[in-house]
Structures are given as C-alpha cells and as structure tokens.
Design a protein around this motif. Sequence first.
Motif, PDB file in Angstrom:
ATOM      1  N   TYR A  17      -3.116   5.574   2.807  1.00 42.54           N
ATOM      2  CA  TYR A  17      -3.597   6.653   3.660  1.00 42.54           C
ATOM      3  C   TYR A  17      -4.700   7.464   3.011  1.00 42.54           C
ATOM      4  O   TYR A  17      -5.541   8.041   3.710  1.00 42.54           O
ATOM      5  CB  TYR A  17      -2.438   7.548   4.102  1.00 42.54           C
ATOM      6  CG  TYR A  17      -1.997   7.173   5.498  1.00 42.54           C
ATOM      7  CD1 TYR A  17      -2.676   7.647   6.604  1.00 42.54           C
ATOM      8  CD2 TYR A  17      -0.951   6.283   5.693  1.00 42.54           C
ATOM      9  CE1 TYR A  17      -2.307   7.278   7.875  1.00 42.54           C
ATOM     10  CE2 TYR A  17      -0.575   5.900   6.964  1.00 42.54           C
ATOM     11  CZ  TYR A  17      -1.250   6.406   8.061  1.00 42.54           C
ATOM     12  OH  TYR A  17      -0.898   6.011   9.316  1.00 42.54           O
ATOM     13  N   SER A  18      -4.751   7.512   1.715  1.00 43.37           N
ATOM     14  CA  SER A  18      -5.895   8.136   1.039  1.00 43.37           C
ATOM     15  C   SER A  18      -7.169   7.352   1.349  1.00 43.37           C
ATOM     16  O   SER A  18      -8.219   7.938   1.653  1.00 43.37           O
ATOM     17  CB  SER A  18      -5.654   8.189  -0.464  1.00 43.37           C
ATOM     18  OG  SER A  18      -4.522   8.969  -0.770  1.00 43.37           O
ATOM     19  N   ILE A  19      -7.074   6.012   1.292  1.00 44.58           N
ATOM     20  CA  ILE A  19      -8.237   5.170   1.614  1.00 44.58           C
ATOM     21  C   ILE A  19      -8.642   5.349   3.067  1.00 44.58           C
ATOM     22  O   ILE A  19      -9.830   5.445   3.405  1.00 44.58           O
ATOM     23  CB  ILE A  19      -7.914   3.692   1.317  1.00 44.58           C
ATOM     24  CG1 ILE A  19      -7.624   3.504  -0.177  1.00 44.58           C
ATOM     25  CG2 ILE A  19      -9.059   2.786   1.760  1.00 44.58           C
ATOM     26  CD1 ILE A  19      -7.128   2.107  -0.536  1.00 44.58           C
ATOM     27  N   ILE A  20      -7.647   5.407   3.965  1.00 39.64           N
ATOM     28  CA  ILE A  20      -7.933   5.545   5.398  1.00 39.64           C
ATOM     29  C   ILE A  20      -8.612   6.879   5.694  1.00 39.64           C
ATOM     30  O   ILE A  20      -9.598   6.942   6.443  1.00 39.64           O
ATOM     31  CB  ILE A  20      -6.629   5.405   6.210  1.00 39.64           C
ATOM     32  CG1 ILE A  20      -6.144   3.957   6.183  1.00 39.64           C
ATOM     33  CG2 ILE A  20      -6.835   5.847   7.655  1.00 39.64           C
ATOM     34  CD1 ILE A  20      -4.763   3.754   6.763  1.00 39.64           C
ATOM     35  N   VAL A  21      -8.109   7.963   5.100  1.00 41.23           N
ATOM     36  CA  VAL A  21      -8.692   9.286   5.342  1.00 41.23           C
ATOM     37  C   VAL A  21     -10.129   9.336   4.851  1.00 41.23           C
ATOM     38  O   VAL A  21     -11.028   9.834   5.555  1.00 41.23           O
ATOM     39  CB  VAL A  21      -7.840  10.374   4.656  1.00 41.23           C
ATOM     40  CG1 VAL A  21      -8.573  11.713   4.663  1.00 41.23           C
ATOM     41  CG2 VAL A  21      -6.493  10.511   5.364  1.00 41.23           C
ATOM     42  N   ASN A  72       7.009  -5.728   6.826  1.00 41.60           N
ATOM     43  CA  ASN A  72       6.237  -5.324   8.004  1.00 41.60           C
ATOM     44  C   ASN A  72       5.569  -3.980   7.782  1.00 41.60           C
ATOM     45  O   ASN A  72       4.412  -3.771   8.173  1.00 41.60           O
ATOM     46  CB  ASN A  72       7.148  -5.243   9.224  1.00 41.60           C
ATOM     47  CG  ASN A  72       6.460  -4.577  10.399  1.00 41.60           C
ATOM     48  OD1 ASN A  72       5.688  -5.184  11.110  1.00 41.60           O
ATOM     49  ND2 ASN A  72       6.734  -3.300  10.603  1.00 41.60           N
ATOM     50  N   MET A  73       6.270  -3.035   7.142  1.00 43.68           N
ATOM     51  CA  MET A  73       5.678  -1.727   6.883  1.00 43.68           C
ATOM     52  C   MET A  73       4.441  -1.860   6.016  1.00 43.68           C
ATOM     53  O   MET A  73       3.370  -1.316   6.336  1.00 43.68           O
ATOM     54  CB  MET A  73       6.686  -0.818   6.186  1.00 43.68           C
ATOM     55  CG  MET A  73       6.138   0.578   5.899  1.00 43.68           C
ATOM     56  SD  MET A  73       7.129   1.555   4.751  1.00 43.68           S
ATOM     57  CE  MET A  73       6.738   0.767   3.186  1.00 43.68           C
ATOM     58  N   TYR A  74       4.555  -2.601   4.919  1.00 42.99           N
ATOM     59  CA  TYR A  74       3.410  -2.789   4.033  1.00 42.99           C
ATOM     60  C   TYR A  74       2.275  -3.543   4.742  1.00 42.99           C
ATOM     61  O   TYR A  74       1.103  -3.174   4.619  1.00 42.99           O
ATOM     62  CB  TYR A  74       3.829  -3.560   2.782  1.00 42.99           C
ATOM     63  CG  TYR A  74       4.601  -2.749   1.770  1.00 42.99           C
ATOM     64  CD1 TYR A  74       4.220  -1.452   1.455  1.00 42.99           C
ATOM     65  CD2 TYR A  74       5.703  -3.274   1.113  1.00 42.99           C
ATOM     66  CE1 TYR A  74       4.921  -0.703   0.525  1.00 42.99           C
ATOM     67  CE2 TYR A  74       6.416  -2.530   0.170  1.00 42.99           C
ATOM     68  CZ  TYR A  74       6.023  -1.258  -0.113  1.00 42.99           C
ATOM     69  OH  TYR A  74       6.715  -0.510  -1.029  1.00 42.99           O
ATOM     70  N   ALA A  75       2.634  -4.604   5.472  1.00 46.70           N
ATOM     71  CA  ALA A  75       1.601  -5.392   6.153  1.00 46.70           C
ATOM     72  C   ALA A  75       0.858  -4.554   7.183  1.00 46.70           C
ATOM     73  O   ALA A  75      -0.376  -4.603   7.271  1.00 46.70           O
ATOM     74  CB  ALA A  75       2.234  -6.617   6.819  1.00 46.70           C
ATOM     75  N   SER A  76       1.584  -3.772   7.960  1.00 42.06           N
ATOM     76  CA  SER A  76       0.952  -2.954   8.998  1.00 42.06           C
ATOM     77  C   SER A  76       0.001  -1.932   8.401  1.00 42.06           C
ATOM     78  O   SER A  76      -1.145  -1.796   8.840  1.00 42.06           O
ATOM     79  CB  SER A  76       2.023  -2.254   9.842  1.00 42.06           C
ATOM     80  OG  SER A  76       2.828  -3.180  10.524  1.00 42.06           O
ATOM     81  N   ILE A  77       0.455  -1.205   7.386  1.00 46.96           N
ATOM     82  CA  ILE A  77      -0.376  -0.147   6.832  1.00 46.96           C
ATOM     83  C   ILE A  77      -1.606  -0.719   6.127  1.00 46.96           C
ATOM     84  O   ILE A  77      -2.705  -0.157   6.213  1.00 46.96           O
ATOM     85  CB  ILE A  77       0.437   0.756   5.879  1.00 46.96           C
ATOM     86  CG1 ILE A  77      -0.411   1.943   5.412  1.00 46.96           C
ATOM     87  CG2 ILE A  77       0.949  -0.011   4.681  1.00 46.96           C
ATOM     88  CD1 ILE A  77      -0.905   2.817   6.535  1.00 46.96           C
ATOM     89  N   TYR A  78      -1.471  -1.871   5.472  1.00 46.58           N
ATOM     90  CA  TYR A  78      -2.634  -2.429   4.777  1.00 46.58           C
ATOM     91  C   TYR A  78      -3.582  -3.153   5.727  1.00 46.58           C
ATOM     92  O   TYR A  78      -4.783  -3.219   5.467  1.00 46.58           O
ATOM     93  CB  TYR A  78      -2.186  -3.326   3.627  1.00 46.58           C
ATOM     94  CG  TYR A  78      -1.788  -2.509   2.416  1.00 46.58           C
ATOM     95  CD1 TYR A  78      -2.759  -1.902   1.629  1.00 46.58           C
ATOM     96  CD2 TYR A  78      -0.459  -2.290   2.086  1.00 46.58           C
ATOM     97  CE1 TYR A  78      -2.420  -1.117   0.538  1.00 46.58           C
ATOM     98  CE2 TYR A  78      -0.099  -1.506   0.998  1.00 46.58           C
ATOM     99  CZ  TYR A  78      -1.083  -0.920   0.234  1.00 46.58           C
ATOM    100  OH  TYR A  78      -0.743  -0.136  -0.840  1.00 46.58           O
ATOM    101  N   LEU A  79      -3.074  -3.666   6.830  1.00 43.09           N
ATOM    102  CA  LEU A  79      -3.963  -4.199   7.859  1.00 43.09           C
ATOM    103  C   LEU A  79      -4.787  -3.067   8.468  1.00 43.09           C
ATOM    104  O   LEU A  79      -5.989  -3.214   8.718  1.00 43.09           O
ATOM    105  CB  LEU A  79      -3.155  -4.914   8.946  1.00 43.09           C
ATOM    106  CG  LEU A  79      -2.657  -6.311   8.595  1.00 43.09           C
ATOM    107  CD1 LEU A  79      -1.615  -6.785   9.597  1.00 43.09           C
ATOM    108  CD2 LEU A  79      -3.812  -7.309   8.537  1.00 43.09           C
TER     109      LEU A  79
END
Length: 360
Positions: A196-200, A103-110
């Motif tokens: 988070y690097s991609i998100i920023v 769930n952690m991986y799925a949430s962050i990559y979604l």
Amino acid sequence: MNTTSATTSGNETIVDSTASTTMGALILGLVFLLGLPGNIFVMWSILARARKQNITTLLILNLAIADGSLMALTPFFIIYLVLKTWMFGNVMCKVLFYLCLLNMYASIYLITIMSLYRVLAIRWPHKVRIVTGQKTVMRALGVMWVLVMVASIPAMIYRKKTEVSTRLVCDSFHDTKKDVMIQYMLELVIGFCIPYSIIVISYIGILRRIQQTRFGRRVRSEKLILAIVVTFCVFWLPYHVINMVQVRDTCCALLSKPSSRNYKVAGSTVAAAFAFISSCANPVLYFFAGKSYIRREGMEFMARLFERTGLDSATRKSRQNSQNSRDKENEANSVMLKEKEPDSTTDSSSNQVKPVKNGK
C-alpha cells in the motif's frame, strides 16, 4: 510438545460467539452467491469475448482467478461457522487457510503491479511499452505467484486442527511468542504496509499527472482502478487491525501487562469474513463502470470495458497527437484556400475583360 494458541488461550475460540459466527456465515454466504458467478463472468468476458488482450486485461484476469478461487473455498468456512466445529481434518485446515492467505497476497500485489503500470503509462507514455512489454509482464506475474506462494507458508505451518473447550477448531497455534510475532508481522508488513505504500506513491504521481493534462478521458480508467484499490483496502483493513492487536497482545504478554484478548477473539471471525467481500466487490465495480456499454454491447459489455480501460496513455497520446495534426492540417488548408480566393477572383475578372477588348 506443549503448544499454545494465539487465539485459544483461556479456552476462548473464534467459534464461541454465536453472534460473530452467525454474522460471519451470512457475510460468506452472500459473498459466495455474488462473487463466484461474478468472477467467472469476468474470466469468460476476457478469455472468450475480448477482441484483443492488453496488460490491464491480463492483470484483471489474474485478479479474477485469485478471487474466484477464494470464492470456491467459502462453503468450507460457512459450514465451519454454522456447525461451530472443524470437520474437514488437519490437512484441509492447513491447505484452506494457506490458499486464503495466498489469495490475499496475490490480490494486493496484482493491484500493486496494476498501479505501477498505470503510473508508468501516465507519466512516461512513450517508454512504457519498452519497460512493460507483454513478455516482461508475464515474467513479473510468474515471479509474483512464486513469491506469494512462499510468503503464505507460515499460515500453513502455524495452522492446525485441535480440540479446545470440547470443540474442534482450526486456528493458529504457536510454540513461542516469537512465532506469533513472526506470523502476524509478516502478514501486516508484507501483505499491507509495503504494497500500500507503493500504491499510494503511485497514485500520487497519477493524480498529479492528471491534474496537469487537459484531457478528461484519461481519468475514466484511473477511477476504476482507484476504486479497486480503495475497496480492497477498506475490506481488508479490519483484518490487519486485528493483526496489529494480536501483535500488541503478544508484546503485552511478554511485558506481563493486560491485553485485549476478548476484543481480538470476538472480532476476528467478522473481520476475516469481511475481508472476503473484497473478492466479490470487483465484478460489481466493473458492472457499474461498464453499464453504459450494456445496451450497445449486451453480454459483451464487460469485455469492451476492459478493452477501453486497457487503452494505455501512449496510445491515447498518439491518437490525440494524430487528431491535433489533422486539425492543424485542416486549419492550414482552410487558410490557404482563403488566401487563394482573391487570386481566383482576380483571374476570373481578367478573363471576363479580355473578350471585350478583343471585340473592340
């Protein structure tokens, strides 16, 4: 085979502290009461009430499925913290913690995919439909789910039920210090640093583009998605800080230096429970973002919010261009009418003079 535990050496376990287990159980209980019905309502709103599906609603649906699945697992962990002993067997120990990391991986990559889509929609609105068609996004989601399933395997390999200090605990056990480094560095790098690097970077591009535009309506959906990103970061950050402490402790052990094990053991339970809050926070964010629709739409307010949020910038820009074209056309017509007014006045005056001349 003599196995050593990353969290139980020195007969210390994550359930030894009454304060941390009590706080963790209270947090998980609140999360379960808010998160499970909230995510079910989000899924119902999209599947049953949304008049049209778009890429953003598809991503939010997958996020709600991942979060709702995690919420359904919380009763097992509440019982674990209350009883301070693991009573569900070794298989469930591995499976439940595997699903948590999944769930952690799925949430962050979604959220990462959502951020990438928004930056494409903002900066290249005319090309976004070519690059991010619905079939392409469905394939990307399929690949993402497969990758996160594979990335979560170490959580199952290194997790087992054992007896420590007369208690049955479900915790991470490693044969070597190298295994400790592999597990926690993977979680830290793959589950936090890279996405988070991609998100920023994506949101730097989004904010720069928004500053260049004069139309404030584009900011609304970006604020909601940015709130989702920040919320996830805030609630998962303590968990990853604990991972960093764990990696540092391992390095200290290799160098025969003192470490901060007590800090890690005392904080791991609360940090893990705190991370669960992120899975129930999104429905709350949706509620506050869509409260203006409640009076008008009733129980369908969330579906209308997602439809509005999913309105991509290409559609907005085409609508804005259409509106500008209509405004220019109306302005041109008004100018033409003003130019015709003197001619019509002259014609009408000449028509009035002619009958007089004929009379003479």
